[in-house]
Design an enzyme around this catalytic site. Structure first.
Site, short mmCIF file in Angstrom:
data_model
loop_
_atom_site.label_atom_id
_atom_site.label_comp_id
_atom_site.label_asym_id
_atom_site.label_seq_id
_atom_site.Cartn_x
_atom_site.Cartn_y
_atom_site.Cartn_z
N HIS A 170 47.69 50.76 43.55
CA HIS A 170 46.81 50.06 42.62
C HIS A 170 47.60 49.39 41.49
CE1 HIS A 170 43.20 52.89 43.71
NE2 HIS A 170 43.49 52.05 44.68
C1 LIG Z 1 47.18 50.11 51.41
C2 LIG Z 1 46.26 49.85 50.26
C3 LIG Z 1 45.10 50.62 50.14
C4 LIG Z 1 44.24 50.39 49.07
N1 LIG Z 1 43.03 51.04 49.05
C5 LIG Z 1 42.09 50.64 48.17
C6 LIG Z 1 40.75 51.11 48.28
O1 LIG Z 1 40.39 51.88 49.18
N2 LIG Z 1 39.85 50.67 47.37
C7 LIG Z 1 40.19 49.82 46.36
O2 LIG Z 1 39.33 49.49 45.54
N3 LIG Z 1 41.46 49.36 46.23
C8 LIG Z 1 42.39 49.70 47.14
N4 LIG Z 1 43.65 49.17 47.08
C9 LIG Z 1 43.99 48.27 45.95
C10 LIG Z 1 43.36 46.89 46.07
O3 LIG Z 1 43.26 46.50 47.41
C11 LIG Z 1 44.21 45.90 45.26
O4 LIG Z 1 44.28 46.32 43.91
C12 LIG Z 1 43.61 44.50 45.28
O5 LIG Z 1 43.36 44.08 46.61
C13 LIG Z 1 44.56 43.53 44.60
O6 LIG Z 1 43.99 42.25 44.63
P1 LIG Z 1 44.82 40.97 44.18
O7 LIG Z 1 43.92 39.81 44.34
O8 LIG Z 1 45.43 41.25 42.86
O9 LIG Z 1 46.05 40.89 45.20
P2 LIG Z 1 46.06 40.84 46.79
O10 LIG Z 1 44.74 41.20 47.36
O11 LIG Z 1 47.23 41.65 47.22
O12 LIG Z 1 46.29 39.29 47.12
C14 LIG Z 1 47.48 38.61 46.88
C15 LIG Z 1 47.63 37.58 47.99
O13 LIG Z 1 48.62 36.65 47.62
C16 LIG Z 1 49.43 36.38 48.74
N5 LIG Z 1 50.73 35.95 48.22
C17 LIG Z 1 51.59 36.65 47.43
N6 LIG Z 1 52.67 35.91 47.14
C18 LIG Z 1 52.49 34.72 47.76
C19 LIG Z 1 53.27 33.53 47.83
N7 LIG Z 1 54.45 33.42 47.18
N8 LIG Z 1 52.80 32.49 48.55
C20 LIG Z 1 51.61 32.57 49.19
N9 LIG Z 1 50.83 33.67 49.17
C21 LIG Z 1 51.27 34.74 48.45
C22 LIG Z 1 49.49 37.70 49.47
O14 LIG Z 1 49.89 37.56 50.81
C23 LIG Z 1 48.05 38.18 49.31
O15 LIG Z 1 47.23 37.69 50.34
C24 LIG Z 1 44.55 49.40 48.09
C25 LIG Z 1 45.72 48.64 48.22
C26 LIG Z 1 46.56 48.84 49.30
C27 LIG Z 1 47.79 47.98 49.44
#
Ligand SMILES: Cc1cc2nc3c(=O)[nH]c(=O)nc-3n(C[C@H](O)[C@H](O)[C@H](O)COP(=O)(O)OP(=O)(O)OC[C@H]3O[C@@H](n4cnc5c(N)ncnc54)[C@H](O)[C@@H]3O)c2cc1C
Length: 543
Positions: free
Chosen positions: A480
């Site tokens: 997280h």
């Molecule tokens: C294994 C795992 C289990 C989890 N379990 C839970 C759960 O059960 N419940 C819950 O609430 N939360 C859970 N979390 C946490 C939650 O999923 C994350 O906090 C949340 O998804 C983060 O969202 P975000 O939009 O910040 O980033 P992300 O959803 O990670 O999105 C970032 C995106 O940007 C893309 N990206 C990054 N750099 C680049 C680049 N240079 N060029 C192009 N694309 C790029 C990535 O590929 C990704 O698709 C979990 C996380 C993980 C990894």
């Protein structure tokens, strides 16, 4: 369905990242009629491994499967945690981490958002974010003052809970005198409950499922397998993103109105630094011209858990290949009605330790099977105990420790230095140790009717200092990570409360990285909410 193959080179808004926040902000901006290009480094999420909720177990247990959807990051050695290098999985697939996560649905404590607002982040108080949460939800119990219906993200309770998980709910209430909650995502979080999941009818409701595939606004173009290398900033304004396509071609994708970074707590901070926004000295070390001297990469923090596993006869083992193979056949015959239609977590509690400051500081997440012991640091397929079991992930939800994210090099394909500084503040270990003893108290409750036979891990003999020592080798990230592009109104802020990068026009960050402090519970729902909020802020500003 959003288009995947086309490659336009200009839109009103260019969003980097299709994860929890990126899919939500992109979907909503395009729904307003604006043209939006989403740049995503990962591949399509139209694959069974992502879509079928129960496959989250094998996805993370089998390294060959994990590799298909994960960036595969590791932290630097954690000096307060026996110098362990810990896995930092992040979704590299459409939907980002919302396509690979555990689907545990937790909004966070309402006090978290009032705290953000009290620090000067006007408009982020509990009632304001409640409106954004309501827009995104389609909750199985229908609409209330605190819950939404008809939104893109479907939320249900497991249709196949184990008896052991239900006994855990009663045992927690009996042992600790806390309420059994019908809905911990409503007015009050404190108590114990069945888990809510963003899954429905056998389908994972990732952010991409809800906002890209189902909402499917026609002005949105999703470009997958495209790596953003840096934001192009001309005369103080972000105008475009430089990218590399899957075949190695470099091109420029222009934004008529704004560039929005939603690449997550690693990707967004890394991209800002590669583009000249970050600590000036650090950028100069890597030969990057400084455009804005901001504390990018500071304030990194995360949740950690300590897993306790018990042999419990009222649970059925779900960790074996044959169990999954049978499940796949059953799921084909009765789609949406088997354990594979649900995530693996079944109960949750939010409780106060003696360290708590007014609100619960401990989360218990219950899994009806045994868990890897002592830890999952090595990138291998780990053996797990085959007996019927219940694992309680004893989770520190308000860590005091803070770390940093820094560039390892100016090469955008190189993994940055991820240093959480886990357990640097000893109060964090105190919470994990006290929480572990609370779990033992729960598991000794008569509500289990003698079904609890033995503490398999870490073992009941470990108490006091020995337990604390064991936790150092056992505690693991809940994945997280947040906070590397902190939102605020002071000098430590990277973005202002409208998510604009300070000192640069036409550039916002919208994802987990903007959290000033982590929410009390899993972070996927808050990140989708941040995407909903971001869309309103962008559209409201008339940019
Ligand atoms: C294994 C795992 C289990 C989890 N379990 C839970 C759960 O059960 N419940 C819950 O609430 N939360 C859970 N979390 C946490 C939650 O999923 C994350 O906090 C949340 O998804 C983060 O969202 P975000 O939009 O910040 O980033 P992300 O959803 O990670 O999105 C970032 C995106 O940007 C893309 N990206 C990054 N750099 C680049 C680049 N240079 N060029 C192009 N694309 C790029 C990535 O590929 C990704 O698709 C979990 C996380 C993980 C990894």
């Amino acid at each position: 369905m959003a288009k995947q193959a086309a490659r336009r080179d200009e839109a009103d808004y260019v969003v980097v990242g299709s994860g929890s926040s990126g899919a939500a902000i992109a979907g909503r901006l395009a729904e307003s009629g604006a043209s939006v290009i989403v740049l995503e480094a990962g591949k399509s999420d139209e694959q069974l491994l992502v879509k079928k909720p129960g496959l989250v177990g094998p996805m993370h247990a089998v390294p060959q499967l994990k590799r298909l959807v994960d960036w595969g990051y590791y932290s630097v050695p954690q000096k307060h945690v026996l110098d362990r290098r810990m896995p930092v999985p992040r979704g590299k697939v459409v939907g980002g981490s919302s396509s690979i996560n555990g689907m545990v649905y937790v909004r966070g404590n309402r006090a978290n958002f009032d705290d953000w607002a009290a620090e000067g982040n006007t408009g982020w108080d509990a009632d304001s974010v409640n409106a954004a949460y309501k827009r995104m939800e389609d909750f199985e119990d229908g609409e209330t003052a605190f819950r939404g219906a008809g939104g893109p993200i479907h939320i249900t309770r497991s249709t196949t809970p184990q008896e052991a998980s239900l006994q855990f709910v009663q045992a927690t209430a009996d042992a600790l005198g806390c309420p059994i909650l019908d809905d911990y995502n409503a007015e009050s979080q404190e108590g114990v409950s069945r888990m809510q999941q963003n899954a429905d009818h056998g389908l994972r409701y990732s952010a991409s499922r809800g906002y890209l595939h189902h909402l499917a606004p026609p002005t949105l173009e999703l470009q997958s397998r495209v790596l953003a290398r840096k934001v192009i900033i001309e005369n103080g304004r972000a105008t475009a993103v430089e990218v590399t396509d899957a075949d190695g071609t470099r091109r420029i994708v222009r934004a008529g109105k704004e560039v929005i970074l939603a690449a997550g707590f690693i990707g967004s901070a890394q991209l800002l630094m590669l583009s000249g926004v970050g600590h000036a000295d650090h950028l100069r070390e890597h030969g990057i011209p400084v455009l804005a001297d901001l504390p990018v990469g500071d304030n990194l923090h995360d949740h950690m858990f300590h897993a306790l596993t018990f042999n419990v006869t009222t649970s059925r083992n779900r960790g074996t290949g044959s169990y999954y193979a049978r499940g796949m056949v059953e799921e084909m015959l009765r789609p949406g009605r088997t354990f594979l239609a649900n995530t693996v977590f079944e109960a949750v509690a939010f409780l106060k330790t003696s360290q708590a400051d007014g609100i619960p500081d401990l989360q218990l997440q219950v899994l009806p099977w045994a868990y890897v012991s002592p830890n999952q640091d090595a990138p291998i397929r780990h053996d797990v105990d085959k007996r019927p079991a219940l694992t309680v992930l004893t989770t520190l939800i308000y860590p005091r420790s803070r770390g940093t994210l820094r560039l390892a090099s100016a090469d955008p394909t190189e993994t940055p230095l991820i240093d959480f500084q886990y357990l640097a503040d000893s109060a964090d270990l105190d919470v994990l140790a006290e929480g572990s003893e609370m779990v033992r108290e729960i598991m000794a409750s008569a509500a289990f009717n003698g079904a609890v036979k033995e503490e398999i891990h870490p073992g009941i003999k470990l108490k006091g200092q020995e337990l604390r020592d064991a936790i150092l080798n056992r505690a693991t990230s809940v994945y997280h990570g947040v906070g590397t592009c902190r939102m605020g109104v002071d000098e430590l802020a990277v973005v202002s409360p409208d998510l604009k990068v300070r000192g640069i026009d036409g550039l916002r960050v919208c994802d987990a990285s903007i959290m000033p402090s982590i929410t009390g519970g899993n972070t996927n729902a808050p990140c989708i909410m941040i995407g909903e909020m971001g869309a309103r802020l962008v559209l409201g500003s008339g940019s």
